[in-house]
Design a protein around this motif. Structure first.
Motif, mmCIF file in Angstrom:
data_model
loop_
_atom_site.group_PDB
_atom_site.id
_atom_site.type_symbol
_atom_site.label_atom_id
_atom_site.label_comp_id
_atom_site.label_asym_id
_atom_site.label_seq_id
_atom_site.Cartn_x
_atom_site.Cartn_y
_atom_site.Cartn_z
ATOM 1 N N UNK A 59 0.805 -1.122 -0.231
ATOM 2 C CA UNK A 59 0.076 -0.242 0.082
ATOM 3 C C UNK A 59 0.769 1.200 0.154
ATOM 4 N N UNK A 60 2.052 1.602 -0.439
ATOM 5 C CA UNK A 60 3.067 2.680 0.273
ATOM 6 C C UNK A 60 4.056 2.309 -1.142
ATOM 7 N N UNK A 61 4.687 3.216 -1.627
ATOM 8 C CA UNK A 61 5.659 3.490 -2.410
ATOM 9 C C UNK A 61 6.647 4.622 -1.560
ATOM 10 N N UNK A 62 7.509 4.080 -1.560
ATOM 11 C CA UNK A 62 8.779 5.074 -1.301
ATOM 12 C C UNK A 62 9.975 5.572 -2.223
ATOM 13 N N UNK A 63 10.148 6.986 -1.541
ATOM 14 C CA UNK A 63 11.224 7.483 -2.896
ATOM 15 C C UNK A 63 11.869 8.170 -1.915
ATOM 16 N N UNK A 64 13.158 9.221 -2.354
ATOM 17 C CA UNK A 64 14.125 9.779 -1.041
ATOM 18 C C UNK A 64 14.815 10.885 -2.723
ATOM 19 N N UNK A 65 14.256 11.666 -2.140
ATOM 20 C CA UNK A 65 14.274 12.861 -2.894
ATOM 21 C C UNK A 65 14.940 14.021 -2.707
ATOM 22 N N UNK A 66 16.277 14.416 -3.165
ATOM 23 C CA UNK A 66 17.088 15.181 -3.370
ATOM 24 C C UNK A 66 17.211 16.457 -3.340
ATOM 25 N N UNK A 67 17.498 17.803 -2.916
ATOM 26 C CA UNK A 67 16.451 18.709 -3.630
ATOM 27 C C UNK A 67 18.280 19.422 -4.526
#
Length: 272
Positions: A59-67
């Motif tokens: 039920x989840x999708x994780x992403x790591x987002x670098x600015x």
């Protein structure tokens, strides 16, 4: 035949700042990705970027987002309850091997290695040693999670403020693994590939390139001289394939298609 996928509107259900530069964004719903695949994330009126899928618990999708640019900055500004337009998953991910598996991540490059480590652990045929390298203590990401999904976690920082001191590749025991997986800055990947080839160890790395279409049409992510496209033939490539690429470790293509020099010699040259 095109493998273009329609956008899926996904609601943000969690947003956590992990460091000064990186946020963990959790989206509601699953994409059904394999370890190492990516999604195209679109912010209306701003733009679209490829982002590795870190993990997909139910039920989840994780992403790591670098600015680092306008689209990633826009994603950082979104709040829980707001939405992102997502298409994917795309690309070729990691293969799953047995035995001693060494995972080497640099900075937020740990992202695609998270789901890989989880999948290897689920299969029960691999021993996982996870090296996660950062510049300083304040940039260390998801240490507790990484520890829970590996048999041994080794954190390194370049200034020695947390874990072992030094550059992560310099601290890897390359005599231990039967397979190596890596993701992070390309200069680091070049070192990993070089060491793996010298020792005859199977290795795969996840590359970054300018990805625009994601389906192999525009050519902005091509690798010479093989004509491979990072968007669909990658982003994961094995070490032997990259050893004959003139671009790996040396060139990116810009928005106008021209090559931009980013580093030193190719892996093939370094092995001579």
């Amino acid at each position: 035949m095109s493998n273009y996928q329609a956008y899926k509107v996904m609601r943000i259900i969690e947003s956590e700042r992990l460091s000064e530069k990186v946020k963990k964004i959790v989206l509601e719903g699953n994409l059904g990705s394999s370890p190492g695949q990516y999604a195209m994330i679109w912010v209306p009126k701003v733009g679209e970027i490829p982002i590795s899928i870190a993990r997909e618990p139910e039920g989840e999708t994780w992403i790591l987002v670098a600015k680092v640019g306008k689209v990633s900055s826009a994603i950082h500004s979104l709040k829980v309850g707001e939405e992102l337009w997502v298409r994917g998953p795309y690309g070729r991910g990691f293969s799953l091997r047995n035995g001693n598996c060494c995972l080497i991540g640099g900075g937020y490059g740990i992202s695609p290695l998270i789901s890989l480590s989880e999948r290897l652990r689920e299969r029960g045929n691999a021993k996982i040693r996870f090296y996660a390298g950062f510049k300083r203590k304040e940039e260390v990401l998801l240490e507790d999670l990484l520890s829970s999904i590996s048999d041994e976690l080794i954190i390194t920082t370049e200034d020695g403020s947390h874990g072992l001191k030094g550059r992560v590749v310099e601290l890897v025991d390359f005599d231990w693994p039967e397979a190596i997986y890596s993701a992070g800055p390309e200069a680091m990947l070049v070192e990993v590939v070089r060491e793996a080839l010298r020792r005859g160890i199977y290795a795969e790395v996840s590359m970054e390139r300018l990805i625009r279409c994601s389906i192999g049409i525009c050519g902005s992510c091509s690798l010479d001289p093989l004509g491979l496209l990072v968007c669909k033939d990658g982003p994961v490539f094995d070490a032997r394939t990259l050893s004959v690429s003139e671009d790996f470790g040396r060139y990116w293509r810009g928005f106008d298609g021209r090559k931009l020099h980013i580093g030193g010699e190719s892996v093939g040259m370094l092995l001579r």
